[in-house]
Scaffold this motif. Structure first.
Motif, PDB file in Angstrom:
ATOM      1  N   SER A 157       0.762  -0.947   0.069  1.00  0.00           N
ATOM      2  CA  SER A 157      -0.266   0.332   0.191  1.00  0.00           C
ATOM      3  C   SER A 157       0.956   1.565  -0.084  1.00  0.00           C
ATOM      4  O   SER A 157       2.127   1.529   0.456  1.00  0.00           O
ATOM      5  CB  SER A 157      -0.699   0.191   0.955  1.00  0.00           C
ATOM      6  N   THR A 158       0.476   2.441  -0.516  1.00  0.00           N
ATOM      7  CA  THR A 158       1.151   2.994  -0.629  1.00  0.00           C
ATOM      8  C   THR A 158       0.066   4.933   0.145  1.00  0.00           C
ATOM      9  O   THR A 158      -1.474   4.732   0.578  1.00  0.00           O
ATOM     10  CB  THR A 158       1.238   4.089  -2.111  1.00  0.00           C
ATOM     11  N   VAL A 159       0.493   5.276  -0.109  1.00  0.00           N
ATOM     12  CA  VAL A 159       0.071   6.674   0.937  1.00  0.00           C
ATOM     13  C   VAL A 159      -1.194   7.245   0.545  1.00  0.00           C
ATOM     14  O   VAL A 159      -2.190   7.662   1.036  1.00  0.00           O
ATOM     15  CB  VAL A 159       1.491   8.109   1.114  1.00  0.00           C
ATOM     16  N   ASP A 160      -1.291   7.116  -0.897  1.00  0.00           N
ATOM     17  CA  ASP A 160      -2.868   7.453  -1.793  1.00  0.00           C
ATOM     18  C   ASP A 160      -4.177   7.050  -0.989  1.00  0.00           C
ATOM     19  O   ASP A 160      -5.288   7.825  -0.336  1.00  0.00           O
ATOM     20  CB  ASP A 160      -2.471   7.901  -2.748  1.00  0.00           C
ATOM     21  N   ALA A 161      -3.636   5.878  -0.072  1.00  0.00           N
ATOM     22  CA  ALA A 161      -5.206   5.044   0.102  1.00  0.00           C
ATOM     23  C   ALA A 161      -5.414   5.165   1.126  1.00  0.00           C
ATOM     24  O   ALA A 161      -6.428   5.681   2.034  1.00  0.00           O
ATOM     25  CB  ALA A 161      -4.574   3.155   0.693  1.00  0.00           C
ATOM     26  N   LEU A 162      -4.123   6.127   2.628  1.00  0.00           N
ATOM     27  CA  LEU A 162      -4.313   6.822   3.407  1.00  0.00           C
ATOM     28  C   LEU A 162      -5.647   7.982   3.432  1.00  0.00           C
ATOM     29  O   LEU A 162      -6.771   7.948   4.369  1.00  0.00           O
ATOM     30  CB  LEU A 162      -3.664   7.000   4.375  1.00  0.00           C
ATOM     31  N   SER A 163      -5.143   8.904   2.540  1.00  0.00           N
ATOM     32  CA  SER A 163      -5.846  10.174   2.084  1.00  0.00           C
ATOM     33  C   SER A 163      -7.274  10.433   1.591  1.00  0.00           C
ATOM     34  O   SER A 163      -8.252  11.062   2.029  1.00  0.00           O
ATOM     35  CB  SER A 163      -5.506  10.927   1.780  1.00  0.00           C
ATOM     36  N   TYR A 164      -7.589   8.741   0.478  1.00  0.00           N
ATOM     37  CA  TYR A 164      -8.190   9.003  -0.064  1.00  0.00           C
ATOM     38  C   TYR A 164      -8.774   7.694  -0.409  1.00  0.00           C
ATOM     39  O   TYR A 164      -8.301   6.902  -1.696  1.00  0.00           O
ATOM     40  CB  TYR A 164      -8.003   9.330  -1.629  1.00  0.00           C
ATOM     41  N   PRO A 165      -9.785   7.292   0.667  1.00  0.00           N
ATOM     42  CA  PRO A 165      -9.857   5.521   0.136  1.00  0.00           C
ATOM     43  C   PRO A 165     -11.392   5.163  -0.221  1.00  0.00           C
ATOM     44  O   PRO A 165     -11.732   6.161  -1.311  1.00  0.00           O
ATOM     45  CB  PRO A 165     -10.198   5.552   1.772  1.00  0.00           C
ATOM     46  N   GLY A 166     -11.563   3.619  -0.735  1.00  0.00           N
ATOM     47  CA  GLY A 166     -12.695   3.475  -1.169  1.00  0.00           C
ATOM     48  C   GLY A 166     -12.575   3.788  -3.270  1.00  0.00           C
ATOM     49  O   GLY A 166     -12.002   4.997  -3.610  1.00  0.00           O
ATOM     50  N   ASP A 167     -13.729   5.178  -3.349  1.00  0.00           N
ATOM     51  CA  ASP A 167     -13.615   5.232  -4.831  1.00  0.00           C
ATOM     52  C   ASP A 167     -12.517   7.345  -4.971  1.00  0.00           C
ATOM     53  O   ASP A 167     -13.327   7.301  -6.033  1.00  0.00           O
ATOM     54  CB  ASP A 167     -15.108   4.805  -4.955  1.00  0.00           C
ATOM     55  N   LYS A 168     -13.111   7.341  -3.914  1.00  0.00           N
ATOM     56  CA  LYS A 168     -12.040   8.539  -3.611  1.00  0.00           C
ATOM     57  C   LYS A 168     -10.655   8.546  -4.042  1.00  0.00           C
ATOM     58  O   LYS A 168      -9.858   9.267  -4.068  1.00  0.00           O
ATOM     59  CB  LYS A 168     -12.188   9.022  -2.169  1.00  0.00           C
ATOM     60  N   ALA A 169     -10.376   7.060  -4.741  1.00  0.00           N
ATOM     61  CA  ALA A 169      -8.802   6.846  -4.994  1.00  0.00           C
ATOM     62  C   ALA A 169      -8.308   8.479  -5.627  1.00  0.00           C
ATOM     63  O   ALA A 169      -8.681   8.688  -6.721  1.00  0.00           O
ATOM     64  CB  ALA A 169      -8.691   5.569  -5.512  1.00  0.00           C
ATOM     65  N   PRO A 170      -7.137   8.867  -5.479  1.00  0.00           N
ATOM     66  CA  PRO A 170      -6.655  10.603  -6.955  1.00  0.00           C
ATOM     67  C   PRO A 170      -6.198   9.311  -7.883  1.00  0.00           C
ATOM     68  O   PRO A 170      -6.635  10.175  -8.665  1.00  0.00           O
ATOM     69  CB  PRO A 170      -5.764  11.177  -6.128  1.00  0.00           C
ATOM     70  N   PHE A 171      -5.716   8.488  -8.446  1.00  0.00           N
ATOM     71  CA  PHE A 171      -5.725   7.761  -9.932  1.00  0.00           C
ATOM     72  C   PHE A 171      -6.494   7.412 -10.307  1.00  0.00           C
ATOM     73  O   PHE A 171      -7.531   6.770  -9.856  1.00  0.00           O
ATOM     74  CB  PHE A 171      -3.720   7.494  -9.337  1.00  0.00           C
ATOM     75  N   LYS A 172      -6.360   7.467 -11.489  1.00  0.00           N
ATOM     76  CA  LYS A 172      -7.567   6.395 -12.445  1.00  0.00           C
ATOM     77  C   LYS A 172      -6.951   5.096 -12.267  1.00  0.00           C
ATOM     78  O   LYS A 172      -5.785   4.621 -11.982  1.00  0.00           O
ATOM     79  CB  LYS A 172      -7.020   6.505 -13.864  1.00  0.00           C
ATOM     80  N   GLU A 173      -8.285   4.406 -11.733  1.00  0.00           N
ATOM     81  CA  GLU A 173      -8.070   2.287 -11.454  1.00  0.00           C
ATOM     82  C   GLU A 173      -7.343   1.654 -13.234  1.00  0.00           C
ATOM     83  O   GLU A 173      -6.755   1.009 -13.238  1.00  0.00           O
ATOM     84  CB  GLU A 173      -9.630   2.277 -11.000  1.00  0.00           C
ATOM     85  N   ARG A 174      -7.711   2.369 -13.930  1.00  0.00           N
ATOM     86  CA  ARG A 174      -7.142   2.182 -15.215  1.00  0.00           C
ATOM     87  C   ARG A 174      -5.905   2.498 -15.440  1.00  0.00           C
ATOM     88  O   ARG A 174      -5.730   3.630 -15.479  1.00  0.00           O
ATOM     89  CB  ARG A 174      -8.263   2.177 -16.825  1.00  0.00           C
ATOM     90  N   GLY A 175      -4.960   1.691 -15.379  1.00  0.00           N
ATOM     91  CA  GLY A 175      -3.250   1.837 -15.786  1.00  0.00           C
ATOM     92  C   GLY A 175      -3.313   1.471 -17.789  1.00  0.00           C
ATOM     93  O   GLY A 175      -4.135   0.735 -18.569  1.00  0.00           O
ATOM     94  N   HIS A 176      -2.493   2.272 -17.931  1.00  0.00           N
ATOM     95  CA  HIS A 176      -1.907   2.648 -19.561  1.00  0.00           C
ATOM     96  C   HIS A 176      -0.775   2.036 -19.433  1.00  0.00           C
ATOM     97  O   HIS A 176       0.310   1.910 -18.293  1.00  0.00           O
ATOM     98  CB  HIS A 176      -2.323   3.912 -19.793  1.00  0.00           C
ATOM     99  N   GLY A 177       0.165   1.677 -20.822  1.00  0.00           N
ATOM    100  CA  GLY A 177       1.282   1.472 -21.093  1.00  0.00           C
ATOM    101  C   GLY A 177       2.188   3.101 -20.713  1.00  0.00           C
ATOM    102  O   GLY A 177       1.485   3.702 -21.010  1.00  0.00           O
ATOM    103  N   GLY A 178       3.051   2.932 -20.212  1.00  0.00           N
ATOM    104  CA  GLY A 178       3.778   1.568 -19.657  1.00  0.00           C
ATOM    105  C   GLY A 178       4.986   0.809 -20.819  1.00  0.00           C
ATOM    106  O   GLY A 178       4.994   1.571 -22.048  1.00  0.00           O
TER     107      GLY A 178
END
Length: 709
Positions: free
Chosen positions: A511-532
């Motif tokens: 886990s990284t620090v973004d999970a603490l600050s923005y849990p659940g669907d508040k995740a700051p980064f797009k769920e969909r990853g790109h290449g890469g």
């Protein structure tokens, strides 16, 4: 009665006329008693929060985070955590299991939402208090129970958790992005020596870039076509296969591609936004996007490099009249990448307003075996002649290295959609072992891993109408005047079968620090990853090190990126700037992912987020320190104008690190090489041992996940 109610009651009663002294004294005592009781309640709650929320580092010296985290959606997280002082603030410790903040119940809702919902009903209960309860009550959220968390990661990958019976206390680690990156060796800065010095932004103008851009604009006869300077970034690295190596200097081990263009993000964003609109367009909306190619030795030292005006040779140069420039202001070709497929080098490009193109390269160096390409005539790339070899003239770098396209670009339409940054890889042909390896294009990484088999040198001729159907949504415009559509868009790379689609991607390995600050669907980064970039192989011996069986077969590994995307509320005046600054958009992080090397290419693991850092600063004389290989790039100092930020934390990484290549190390099966661009400004290469990749994909729980307290 709370404090505010007590104060209101006291004020009201004090203002009421009293006829008897005894009654007046009674009301005063009552008011004071209420206020005192309320104060005790506040003190008690504060003590409760301190005991239940704050991790007290028994070794001393921990630095507590702020008690709340507020962001633009008005959602507040009440978990207080601390940095672990013994690791130079590499991570934050929290009693909440890392996966809890991103996990979903069997019903599809985020586990953190269940906890927050319960908090609204039980005002005196903290997130820490309620997480174990939700973990026991809600199916799919078992991981939120700290009692089960550690044993889950130590003993099983299923949801069947057993209580941790050793009674030790553990806290979960939430890593900083600049501390969770793979450890690397032999970092190298790349600089194309063939670019004339007059085409560089002079270091003497770094501190007054706004004036420099304005001066360049004023001195250019056609500023609407772009300003006259160049930068190189986003390296695409490939090991030179034996079939090509025989025509090149014996020291040549790698070929690297680079994007060469005036478009950049070297300076602070405010510098660009303060420019007049016409000057800003001349900096950003440019049609110039050359291809840089360089031969590197095993130590990544540049042997020779050239710069090529590729879109002109391919017959797809954008219109240069001011009116058409305004309409189609971006270059035809964007980023370039290289792949080795069945012993040949292929050039992969992102087309602006189209999709991904692919062609085979031919390289010859003068004075070496078989200079058979030197007398090849340049063939117009229209019609059927697009199947003929196209010799490319070098814009810079002389004629020692000759480059040809073996045919016009074929377009990978990814099932009929616009896309970019598709990674290419090969796997052995199981049914015909003597046949060439099967070639695949990786279309999407997650949440579904989607892969399409292609024949890179063959194509189907589709109609222009079909091209427009791919480009625009149904019912919208179906025409435009671009040679790109006719010459390349209609050459649809031949597809074999349909796109394979694997199951949902695995959760992050740490886990990284973004999970603490923005849990659940508040995740700051797009769920969909790109290449890469992809792919590097991991053998069973690489993965199952130390006798622990993580997988049952070899794996292929890639690197994806994701970012904080721009959202409409960034333009809302009523949203405080302080809230916007908590979550600045267009900030990048990366992660490793590993998948099976055969259809349906199921993803077996992915790491947590990380970022890759800056090149070191040079000495006074412009030389790189001994720790950095290559040649000093004067633009490297500019990359520190933009740093990765989130939630008022600044990380020691560029705002945009873009991994553009990931390949095996030449002559060493235990190593890999990553190429990345820094803030669309400079390129860099680093080596990473495969065991380091395994450490992040399949971590020892006590290394990346937990700390005993």
């Amino acid at each position: 009665m709370n404090v505010r109610e007590s104060e209101q009651a006291a004020t009201t009663k004090a203002a009421t006329p009293r006829k008897k002294r005894g009654l007046r004294i009674s009301w005063s005592k009552l008011a004071l008693a209420c206020i005192g009781a309320a104060i005790l309640v506040v003190i008690g709650n504060t003590w409760h929060l301190a005991v239940h929320h704050v991790h007290h580092d028994l070794r001393g010296g921990s630095k507590a985070f702020a008690p709340t985290r507020q962001y633009s959606s008005s959602h507040t997280i009440d978990v207080i955590t601390s940095y672990a002082s013994s690791t130079s603030d590499a991570y934050i410790l929290s009693p909440i299991c890392g996966a809890c903040y991103r996990s979903k119940s069997n019903e599809g809702s985020h586990c953190s939402d269940y906890i927050s919902g319960r908090q609204k009903k039980e005002l005196n209960s903290s997130f820490v208090d309620l997480a174990p309860i939700i973990g026991k009550e809600v199916k799919g959220c078992e991981i939120c129970n700290p009692e089960y968390c550690r044993e889950y990661y130590h003993t099983t990958t299923s949801a069947e958790h057993k209580p941790n019976s050793n009674h030790k206390r553990y806290q979960s680690k939430y890593w900083r992005f600049d501390q969770s990156a793979p450890k690397f060796i032999n970092p190298t800065t790349l600089t194309l020596q063939s670019i004339p010095s007059k085409k560089r932004i002079p270091p003497s103008r770094f501190n007054d870039s706004s004036s420099y851009f304005q001066d360049m604009y004023n001195s250019t006869t056609t500023p609407e076509l772009g300003l006259d300077f160049l930068l190189e970034y986003n390296p695409g690295l490939v090991v030179i296969p034996p079939k090509t190596k025989q025509y090149l200097p014996k020291e040549a081990a790698y070929l690297v591609s680079l994007r060469v263009t005036p478009a950049n993000n070297c300076f602070a964003s405010q510098k660009y936004s303060d420019l007049p609109q016409s000057v800003w367009k001349a900096v950003y909306k440019v049609t110039t996007n050359h291809l840089g190619l360089a031969l590197l030795d095993e130590n990544y030292q540049m042997l020779h490099d050239v710069v090529i005006d590729l879109d002109a040779h391919a017959g797809v140069q954008r219109p240069t009249t001011p009116k058409m420039k305004e309409k189609y202001g971006s270059p035809t070709f964007m980023d370039y990448r290289l792949f080795s497929l069945n012993g040949e080098i292929y050039l992969h490009v992102n087309f602006d307003l189209l999709s991904v193109g692919l062609t085979k390269l031919k390289l010859r160096a003068k004075g070496f075996k078989g200079d058979d390409s030197l007398d090849t005539e340049t063939t117009p790339p229209d019609g059927e002649s697009g199947n003929s070899e196209i010799k490319l003239d070098n814009l810079y770098g002389g004629d020692l290295l000759e480059v040809s396209l073996m045919h016009q670009f074929n377009t990978i339409w990814s099932g009929g959609k616009i896309g970019k940054n598709y990674a290419l890889f090969t796997v052995p042909n199981k049914t015909h072992p003597e046949a060439p390896d099967s070639v695949y294009a990786e279309i999407d990484i997650n949440p579904k891993h989607r892969v399409q088999q292609i024949l890179p040198d063959e194509y189907d001729n589709i109609t222009l109408h079909q091209v427009f159907e791919h480009i625009w949504k149904p019912g919208t415009k179906k025409t435009r005047a671009l040679e790109l559509d006719e010459v390349i868009g209609r050459r649809s790379a031949k597809e074999i079968g349909t796109i394979t689609e694997s199951n949902d991607i695995s959760p992050p390995s740490f886990s990284t620090v973004d999970a603490l600050s923005y849990p659940g669907d508040k995740a700051p980064f797009k769920e969909r990853g790109h290449g890469g970039a992809c792919c590097v192989s991991l053998s069973l011996d690489d993965v199952n090190v130390g006798g622990t069986q993580h997988v049952k077969n070899d794996l292929l590994v890639g690197i994806a990126h994701t970012k904080v995307t721009w959202k409409p509320w960034y333009n809302k005046a009523h949203i405080p700037q302080a809230d916007k600054d908590l979550l600045p958009h267009t900030h990048y992080v990366s992660y490793f992912y590993a998948f099976d090397p055969q259809p349906p290419f199921q993803v077996r693991a992915r790491s947590g987020y990380f970022c890759l850092g800056f090149a070191p600063k040079s000495s006074v004389d412009g030389e790189l320190p001994p720790s950095e290989g290559g040649v000093f790039n004067p633009h490297s100092v500019l990359t520190r104008n933009r740093m990765l930020q989130q939630n008022n934390i600044t990380f020691n990484c560029p705002q945009m690190h873009f991994v553009s290549s990931f390949t095996e190390k030449a002559g060493d099966s235990s190593g890999s090489v990553i190429g990345y661009g820094l803030n669309d400004c400079t390129p860099r290469i680093v080596e990473v041992e495969k065991q380091e990749i395994v450490r992040l994909l399949f971590p020892d729980p006590m290394d990346m996940l937990f700390e005993e307290v």
